[in-house]
Design an enzyme around this catalytic site. Sequence first.
Site, PDB file in Angstrom:
ATOM      1  N   ASP A 525       0.823  -1.201   0.000  1.00 40.21           N
ATOM      2  CA  ASP A 525       0.000   0.000   0.000  1.00 40.21           C
ATOM      3  C   ASP A 525       0.860   1.255   0.000  1.00 40.21           C
ATOM      4  O   ASP A 525       2.081   1.211   0.187  1.00 40.21           O
ATOM      5  CB  ASP A 525      -0.908   0.009   1.230  1.00 40.21           C
ATOM      6  CG  ASP A 525      -2.101  -0.929   1.057  1.00 40.21           C
ATOM      7  OD1 ASP A 525      -2.331  -1.375  -0.072  1.00 40.21           O
ATOM      8  OD2 ASP A 525      -2.779  -1.210   2.058  1.00 40.21           O
ATOM      9  N   LYS A 547      -3.606   3.068  -2.193  1.00 41.75           N
ATOM     10  CA  LYS A 547      -4.808   3.902  -2.292  1.00 41.75           C
ATOM     11  C   LYS A 547      -4.620   5.107  -1.389  1.00 41.75           C
ATOM     12  O   LYS A 547      -4.206   4.971  -0.245  1.00 41.75           O
ATOM     13  CB  LYS A 547      -6.042   3.119  -1.841  1.00 41.75           C
ATOM     14  CG  LYS A 547      -6.402   1.943  -2.746  1.00 41.75           C
ATOM     15  CD  LYS A 547      -7.686   1.311  -2.282  1.00 41.75           C
ATOM     16  CE  LYS A 547      -8.104   0.194  -3.216  1.00 41.75           C
ATOM     17  NZ  LYS A 547      -9.421  -0.345  -2.846  1.00 41.75           N
ATOM     18  N   MET A 667      -8.111   8.415   8.126  1.00 45.24           N
ATOM     19  CA  MET A 667      -8.284   8.862   6.732  1.00 45.24           C
ATOM     20  C   MET A 667      -9.335   9.973   6.640  1.00 45.24           C
ATOM     21  O   MET A 667     -10.146  10.005   5.709  1.00 45.24           O
ATOM     22  CB  MET A 667      -8.693   7.667   5.841  1.00 45.24           C
ATOM     23  CG  MET A 667      -7.712   6.504   5.905  1.00 45.24           C
ATOM     24  SD  MET A 667      -8.328   5.009   5.084  1.00 45.24           S
ATOM     25  CE  MET A 667      -9.625   4.512   6.231  1.00 45.24           C
TER      26      MET A 667
END
Length: 995
Positions: A525, A547, A667
């Site tokens: 990631d 991502k 996030m």
Amino acid sequence: MSYFPAFIDLQEEKKILIVGGGKTALHKVKVLLPFNVSIDVVAIFMNEQLVELGKKEEKLTLYKKSFYDEMISPDVYHLVIAATNNRVVNHRISTLCKAEKLLVNVVDDPEECTFIFPSIVKRGDIICGISSSGTCPPVTQYIKEKLYDLLPDNIGDITEHLGILREQMKEDIPDHKQRSAALKNELEKELSASKILRIGTRGSALALRQTNIIIDRIKQEYPDMDIEVVKISTKGDRVTDRALAEIGGKGVFVEEIEHRLLSGDIDIAVHSGKDVPSDIDEHFALSIITPRANPLDIILVRKDVIMKDQQLTIDNMKTVLSGKLIGTSSPRREEMIRRFVPDCRTRMLRGNVPTRLDKLRNGEYDAIILAAAGIERLGADLSDFIVLTPSASQFVPAAAQGIIACETCVNSKAYDLLQDLKDEEVQRVFDIERALLLSLDADCKDAVGAHAQVEEDKINVYAFFGKTEIFKVELHEEDTHEKLKELSKKLKTFVFIVGAGPGNPQYMTIKAQEILENCDVIIYDSLIDDSLLKKCKANCELLYAGKRAGLHSMKQDDINELIIKKAREGKTVLRLKGGDPFVFGRGPEECDALTRAGIPYELVPGVTSATAVPLSAGIPVTYRKEKNFPIGSRAFLVVTGHTAAHTVEGIDFNVLAQFDGTIVFLMGLSGLKIIAKRLIECGKKKETPVAIICNGTLEKQHVLRGTLEDIAFKASQDEKVVSPGIIVVGSAASYDLRDVRSWYEDHNEKFKHKIAVTGTNYFCRRMAKGLKIYPVQVTRVPHMMIEPLKDQVEKIKQLDYSHYSHIVFTGKNAIQIFFDAILEAKKDIRILNQVRIAAIGKETSDYLYNHYHIRADIVPDEYNSHALGEKIIEDIKSHLHDSRVLIPRAKRGNNVLSDLLKEKGIDFDEISIYDTLCNKEALSMFKEKDYDFITFASAEGVHAFFMHGGHIGTAIPVCIGDYTAKALRQYGKTNYLLADKATVEGLIEIIAAHL
């Protein structure tokens, strides 16, 4: 002539010289080898059997050359044997030996001899020499044969035992005659017992039946042999209420029996082949002397389990046995039956065969699974049950199922006896199935099956491991090793879904690091620190699947497909995710995709940023209400910020606003403004403390504090508020429980020295490991890659090593590639038995021994090419070699060694078997920072670093040796540190001295 019999002590530092290479020389060699003496044979032409013996025997060295006078040296040899067919040469050897006072035997010429060879009978420490003084050799041969018939093979062991007993008797029986009589009686008992072959086995009916099968086979060849069966109770027999994996694995059926073998209580142990661990002790050997019985598993089902009008078949088991309780005795059988009946219930099944059948009859199980071989050998009555027998391709048996294995001590009389009885075909499939298990490092705790079937000129192997599909491979004599290697790789196909932790590489778990360093593919990631990826092995494939909000990323379905694709290539795949894979990491979706694809996987947790990042900012997500903490937090919520503007899986902002604890948004930076607004609107006080932590746990960590009312504005004015970041809401956000200095400052103070380590991946790992005990930050820069040169490696496979006196290794890479080539060519490692091995230093020597169990003969005191060359030259002068040196080496490197050998007129061959190339990608990831030191391990590494744009800034270079330093000076680097020893330890020591 009159000869006096005497025994010579053949000291290890001296050898025996035989001149001549014919049948007589071969005979003398065979007589001498059992006495563990080193033998040199010199002759232009060698008997073929002698050459083959030279390849096998470590103590035997063959020199294809003419005899010359200087060979006769009492400093080198005990005695000399002249065995040529040239009487002039023999006489010359005799004359030289007599002049040097060196014992000499000239074959078939007593007048030239100063000693003669008797006929020898040797059993352990018992040695008998028989001579007719050359008058009539057939008489001595007759007496020798009679003595061998008289003395049992274990007379040496008996002698040792009686010697110990004699010392014990000296106090108990002072009288010499009485003591002698007692020892004589004991000797007679031992001799009587030694005539009986003792076979050890477990006491179950099946074990005894298998033992009788073995006895019948032995009796076919030795009808007069007395055989005694010794029943031995094992842990596996005594503990029947737990699975084998819980009480010690397969070894629980063999350990006690092996102890009896070593002690000499029994000569042969009889086992079910499937019960023997795949990796047995080197003291033991396994021989197969009977045909294989039915290797399949059978499924026994109680008749009352199915309805009267139902027919149970392999094809409809899934329906008929749905939900039924099935007894299995291994993970393999459990995995296999679930492939037929996915929703069946399973329970451990232990006990001997009759006990297991009784448990089925009594209704404890609806069905059980047993080995067909055991049922057939016992003649068990199965009329009460429905019997299903799936094929090996459907229901893969255990390795060696249906085979009876005979275990003996290596090189014992029993071992020799069994070699003459071997069933070569069954032995081969037995060895293949066990080799596959050994390559998988599998045992009874694993769901693993392996079955080999001989079909004309080929062998079909069926195998599975864990949840893999059942693989079939076809083996032929010439490709067995390679095909098994490929099959093992396929079976090892596995996916690890691993949490990398909150960001700081030091917070990654040990388990995760081990997987990272050994996997074939890493799918990672965006939040994975670059330094972690540098720890992977050199040929590891790195695939980015990151991502991050607002940036292009792979869709989750595409990531799932990528993981499955790489796993099906027969690779071990690491899916590396930030934090913990099950905390908003979409790990469950990947698990589901792998399950549907039938690919096995393992989950490895990571330290989640939801708790670790607040801690790094001094924020406790929970704490008790007390004097120093007037407002407590007894719970915390973790919320994903990407969907925070909408309902979050049934928890809306009304619920969050009323929550009296700590809320952690992951996030959520892009939605910060709306998060604060919605919480206030739903009733959260606008004065509620808020903290934003960006790049948490890293060096550049930044903490911004405020309230729900002002945090969005503050963040918009702070350029350090960037992703990745988390938001903490609640009274906990007001705390900072770090020391007076911030964690970040303390961290940087503690680890103020920064070191960049360059070289191969292997070298960088070793340096980083060695530097762990020092207060330093280490950055690995694996900018060098090793690439074998295929054409040159093929030469290594084709060489005749009898032409070489020495092989020289100047590093670990040459050793690994050289021996891989030897093994791939299926050569016996003993082809090197007459070659002396030289290693450039202790590390190289240790690697050679630790990985290939070969000790270097030559290691210089100073670890450099010149010192190595001097040591080889010295060795050549002190040994009787037609010297020719082989140097498997790197394509690029210094020529100091070859120049020195050339100067001294020594023949040598250099073969460049690998090249060291620059890993430009790794070098491009290295950013020039304020490093204190940067290490270099070779001149090639220096050139690659600077020629491909590497910069060291103000860092002090640290060199492993003089040639590395010389390369540095070519780039104008004159201020450097030089290790006292050219080793990893030497580099670390010089760095530690300057911290």
